[in-house]
Design an enzyme around this catalytic site. Structure first.
Site, mmCIF file in Angstrom:
data_model
loop_
_atom_site.group_PDB
_atom_site.id
_atom_site.type_symbol
_atom_site.label_atom_id
_atom_site.label_comp_id
_atom_site.label_asym_id
_atom_site.label_seq_id
_atom_site.Cartn_x
_atom_site.Cartn_y
_atom_site.Cartn_z
ATOM 1 C CB SER A 99 47.536 38.620 46.575
ATOM 2 O OG SER A 99 46.616 39.227 47.446
ATOM 3 C CG ASP A 248 42.804 40.315 48.205
ATOM 4 O OD1 ASP A 248 41.814 39.579 48.023
ATOM 5 O OD2 ASP A 248 43.836 39.919 48.776
ATOM 6 C CG ASP A 250 44.291 36.222 46.439
ATOM 7 O OD1 ASP A 250 44.080 37.354 46.907
ATOM 8 O OD2 ASP A 250 44.983 35.384 47.039
ATOM 9 C CG ASP A 252 43.428 36.005 50.151
ATOM 10 O OD1 ASP A 252 43.378 37.184 49.733
ATOM 11 O OD2 ASP A 252 44.501 35.451 50.457
#
Length: 459
Positions: A99, A248, A250, A252
């Site tokens: 992340s 961010d 990743d 999500d």
């Protein structure tokens, strides 16, 4: 000596240092253990833009295939794209990402078919223990007939599904700055919102840091930290954009700034999206974690919905959403969950709802979002303490003597006062920290309560 998985298998996922903690051998053991523990024989595996991602994904697939599972390698993915694959194909999923963590980290998020989460209390602890035994010398599970590996690109299917859920074709023209932070938003945003797939979409994207680079050369891909959205704020003002979006690493999570470059709080976005979902699905339940603004449950109720308060953390809110068949859920951290997306979190779908809301009115985003702001919040304040639980008890004792306070222990300690102020003090899952959030009807009441609690915590 084998790495000790308990050091980097966290409450909801795996996060560790590449090389010293996370190695291909560790990932192959986790792949074999995941198949053995869950019994799932069909898996999708994806990875973000970090250099170690492809090798880790291949190692996980190798362990899973030996254990008898068939694996589809999806290649470059945002986390919500991996959830899309797990939902649409009804397969288990493994997403290699850390992340927003720095470049030297990687990690792993696991889910069951239909994107159902796997956390420590829903199988991750058993997977950890089984993988540890394999690393310590126990034979890995090996099926008489190994599984198979195939490759497939899901980007176009993911983009098409997102556009089905939120129609942006009829909105007014918008100019939008998007900061992908060199993360996976640079892969997914052009597919979902770009001209090459949506001729005539009335959105002009001004891209910042769309080049995929797991070394994060421009700033950390963590828009929750104010320093990491400075470039976005400046660019929005310079080009005269209607709003800005930051993802961010990743992708999500999504954060929003208005035309003045001012951040729009995730609680405000939660309330805004909740009203849109309730308009489509009247009377539905909407989940919010317990440190979202008090305005969220108020607005949900005013729009005919049923607000449902949850603990902080995606595995908790996803479980409650599934139990209550909630149409939507939001967290203070910029995670947004949708029933139409298998109760999973997706920064892209949240961004599209914001674009739709902004594009369906002639008002500015700041004017639109003002409808959903009623209180003054402190933001999350961290304090290092030797014994977090003892400090929580000390704060509880201090306020027990007051007549106008109600307390609960759903997640840490929550204090609610007669004037509308509230505070939540909860321990970190991974560090000796206490996290404090305070909200009040005005700045003075918020600051007074905040300082009162911090005096006890930091004494």
């Amino acid at each position: 000596m084998a790495p000790q998985l308990s050091e980097f298998v966290k409450a909801y996922d795996v996060r560790g240092l590449v090389g010293s903690q996370l190695t291909p051998e560790v990932m192959e053991a986790i792949g074999a253990a995941a198949v053995a523990v869950t019994g799932e024989r069909s898996w999708a595996v994806g990875h973000d833009m970090r250099d170690s991602g492809p090798g880790f994904a291949e190692a996980f697939a190798r362990g899973a295939v030996k254990a008898g599972a068939s694996v589809v390698e999806a290649g470059l993915c945002s986390t919500d794209m991996l959830y899309f694959i797990a939902g649409q194909r009804n397969v288990a999923g493994a997403m290699f990402t850390a992340s927003h963590n720095p470049a030297e980290y990687n990690g792993l998020k696991l889910c069951l078919p239909a994107a159902r989460p796997i956390g420590l209390d829903t199988g991750l602890a058993d997977i950890r223990d089984r993988a540890q035994a394999i690393l310590d010398g126990e034979p890995a599970p090996e099926a008489q007939t190994p599984g198979t590996v195939t490759q497939e690109d899901f980007l176009a299917a993911y983009a098409a599904y997102m556009r089905e859920l939120v129609d942006l074709s009829g909105i007014r023209p918008l100019k939008v700055v998007v900061d992908a932070g060199n993360g996976m938003g640079g892969h997914t945003v052009p597919a979902v919102l770009g001209d090459q797939l949506l001729a005539g979409l009335p959105i002009e994207i001004d891209p910042l840091y769309f080049e995929l680079d797991g070394s994060f050369p421009n700033h950390e891909a963590n828009p929750l930290e104010p320093a990491n959205i400075v470039d976005l704020q400046e660019r929005v003002r310079v080009v005269g954009a209607d709003l800005g979006l930051a993802f961010d690493g990743d992708a999500d999570r999504c954060f929003v700034v208005d035309a003045d470059g001012e951040p729009v709080a995730p609680s405000t976005i939660t309330a805004l999206i909740a009203t849109r979902e309730l308009a489509k699905h009247p009377g539905s339940t909407v989940c919010h974690n317990l440190i979202c603004s008090k305005a969220v449950p108020e607005i949900v109720a005013e729009h005919g919905g049923t607000p449902e308060r949850t603990r902080v953390g995606h595995s908790y809110i996803k479980a409650v959403m599934a139990e209550k068949d909630a149409v939507f859920g939001g967290e203070h951290s910029g995670h947004y969950y949708f029933r139409d997306f298998w109760f999973a979190d997706t920064g892209m779908l949240a961004a599209m709802h914001v674009l739709a809301a902004a594009g369906e009115t002639d008002r500015s985003l700041s004017e639109l979002s003002d409808e959903f702001v009623r209180y003054t919040a402190s933001g999350e304040i961290n304090s290092k303490v030797a014994d977090p639980h003892a400090k929580i008890d000390e704060v509880a004792t201090h306020f027990d003597a007051q007549d106008d306070v109600e307390t609960d222990r759903l997640d840490g300690l929550t204090l609610a006062f007669g004037d509308g102020s509230w505070a939540n003090l909860r321990p970190s899952n991974t560090e000796p920290l206490l996290r404090l959030n305070v909200e009040g009807p005005d700045k003075a009441s918020m600051e007074g309560l905040r300082d009162d609690i911090l005096r006890i915590v930091r004494n």
